[in-house]
Design an enzyme around this catalytic site. Structure first.
Site, PDB file in Angstrom:
ATOM      1  N   ARG A  35      72.627  -4.806 -36.194  1.00  0.00           N
ATOM      2  CA  ARG A  35      73.201  -5.375 -34.963  1.00  0.00           C
ATOM      3  C   ARG A  35      74.250  -6.440 -35.267  1.00  0.00           C
ATOM      4  NH1 ARG A  35      67.806  -5.272 -31.140  1.00  0.00           N
ATOM      5  NH2 ARG A  35      68.345  -3.277 -30.198  1.00  0.00           N
ATOM      6  N   LYS A 200      56.479   8.081 -24.024  1.00  0.00           N
ATOM      7  CA  LYS A 200      56.077   8.331 -22.630  1.00  0.00           C
ATOM      8  C   LYS A 200      57.115   9.046 -21.772  1.00  0.00           C
ATOM      9  CE  LYS A 200      53.137   4.311 -21.971  1.00  0.00           C
ATOM     10  NZ  LYS A 200      53.239   2.972 -21.355  1.00  0.00           N
TER      11      LYS A 200
END
Ligand code: AMP
Length: 401
Positions: A35, A200
């Protein structure tokens, strides 16, 4: 969206840059500086233009308090190494130390403000509080550049409210991210294949809904695939399952059929007796996707599915991938994720445009040893890229219009 060019002459100007420096730390050691490196083009461009670069960022979740372990000191040090210059770290974000450090800057210098989330107003639910905080920071500068793509989906002080007080523009990273994600979702070259994994279904509902009339093909793996298999009548043993999503998934499958969107599910699954604990013996076996034993847990897609997924991906002109195909953190369950990553690399070699969504898929690509240049774009923002793919308006981008 305004870009750095729109800010005009920058020599001697103080430019606040919101970056995403939320790097993984082991104590004070940065375990992945991706990053920080992603912010270098903007930081270097501004320094070369003669600006005084004042960096703002958050690290972790200090919840509005000063948490010494979440100081940006290791980030300032690493950035200094990467740009070969001293990057002083102010003790605060707008107080005396920040003001003194900024006052001492010369053109081309870089200074970092301490973790913006040490102050509760940064993430306050009250917009007036966020604005009041941003206004104080804004007084340090002449312009604002938003370059923390990983936070543009959040309305916070240092990435959104600040634009109320300063001429504002997107940095090169935000510009690159938006261009890549737009290219994949607005008039993509077809076929457009979207590969979704991760734990999920409920986290990816918005993406699936938005893409059910845009993609040509949805390839599903990871923990979420078991809700799809169950919706099709298969038993899934002790695998991850979201019972309350089965009906929703059934509707998706129906809509996909009506829209001529091909849904690709695994035909074989790698199972184990339990979720792989660090000290447990792992004895993976491969079973047919419609014959998962009642006492087994699916942890990756099997070899036949790996080939299937790879081939479907290679047969695409645009590929967007978000979420691992299995528990890639454990070597025995990483092959599915590897096959998908390889699929994107091979598709890119054939001239396709390939995007790796941020978060786990981006770190999987790096951990599995893939060359980042093999992909057209690796997003630095997991949540932000997902919300972009959901077709949502991102508050941190809206303020740059
Ligand atoms: P997410 O945070 O939703 O992107 O999910 C990433 C996580 O999903 C990773 O930590 C994977 O280990 C996990 N995962 C992938 N496949 C499975 C699976 N079959 N069962 C349980 N967890 C999984």
């Amino acid at each position: 969206m305004k870009t750095i060019k729109d800010l005009g002459e920058l020599t001697g100007k103080r430019v606040l840059v919101r970056a995403d420096f939320n790097v993984p730390l082991d104590g004070t050691t940065i375990t992945d500086d991706g990053r920080i490196r992603a912010a270098l083009p903007t930081i270097n461009a501004l320094r070369e233009a003669g600006a005084k670069v004042i960096l703002m960022a958050h690290l972790g979740r200090p919840k509005g308090k000063v948490v010494p372990e979440l100081s940006l000191a290791p980030v300032a040090k690493r950035l200094g190494e990467l740009i070969d210059a001293n990057v002083a770290l102010a003790k605060d974000t707008y107080g005396e130390d920040a003001q003194a450090k900024v006052a001492a800057m010369n053109s081309g210098d870089a200074v970092m403000l301490e973790n913006v989330r040490f102050n509760p107003e940064e993430t306050s639910k009250d917009a007036a509080e966020r604005s009041a905080y941003a206004k104080k920071i804004a007084q340090l500068a002449d312009a604002f550049v938003s370059d923390g793509f990983g936070v543009v989906h959040r309305a916070q002080g240092s990435n959104c409210a600040i634009a109320e007080f300063l001429p504002s523009a997107a940095g090169l990273l935000v510009e690159k991210e938006v261009n890549a994600l737009s290219k994949a979702t607005q008039n993509p070259e077809r076929p457009l294949t979207v590969v979704l994994g991760g734990s999920k279904v409920s986290d990816k509902l918005g993406v699936i809904e938005n893409l059910l009339d845009k993609a040509d093909r949805l390839v599903i793996g990871g923990g979420m695939v078991f809700t799809f298999l169950k919706a099709q009548g298969c038993e899934v043993g002790t695998s991850l399952l979201e019972e309350d999503m089965i009906d929703t998934v059934r509707k998706y499958i129906e809509t996909a059929k009506n829209n001529n969107v091909e849904i690709v599910l695994p035909t074989d699954i790698v199972v184990n007796a339990a979720f792989p604990a660090a000290d447990a013996v792992i004895a993976p076996e491969t079973v047919s996707a419609d014959a998962i034993p009642a006492d087994k847990m699916g942890l990756d897609i099997g070899p036949e599915s790996q080939k299937l997924f790879h081939d479907k991906i290679v047969d695409s002109k645009t590929v967007v991938w978000n979420g691992p195909m299995g528990v890639f953190e454990v070597a025995q369950f990483a092959d599915g994720t590897r096959a998908v990553a390889q699929g994107l690399v091979d598709a890119s070699k054939n001239g396709a445009f390939s995007i790796v969504g941020g978060g786990d898929s981006a770190s999987a690509v790096r951990n599995l040893g893939f060359d980042e240049n093999g992909f057209s774009h690796i997003s630095t923002g997991g949540g932000a890229s997902l919300e972009f793919l959901e077709g949502k308006e991102l508050p941190g981008l809206k303020v740059l219009d």
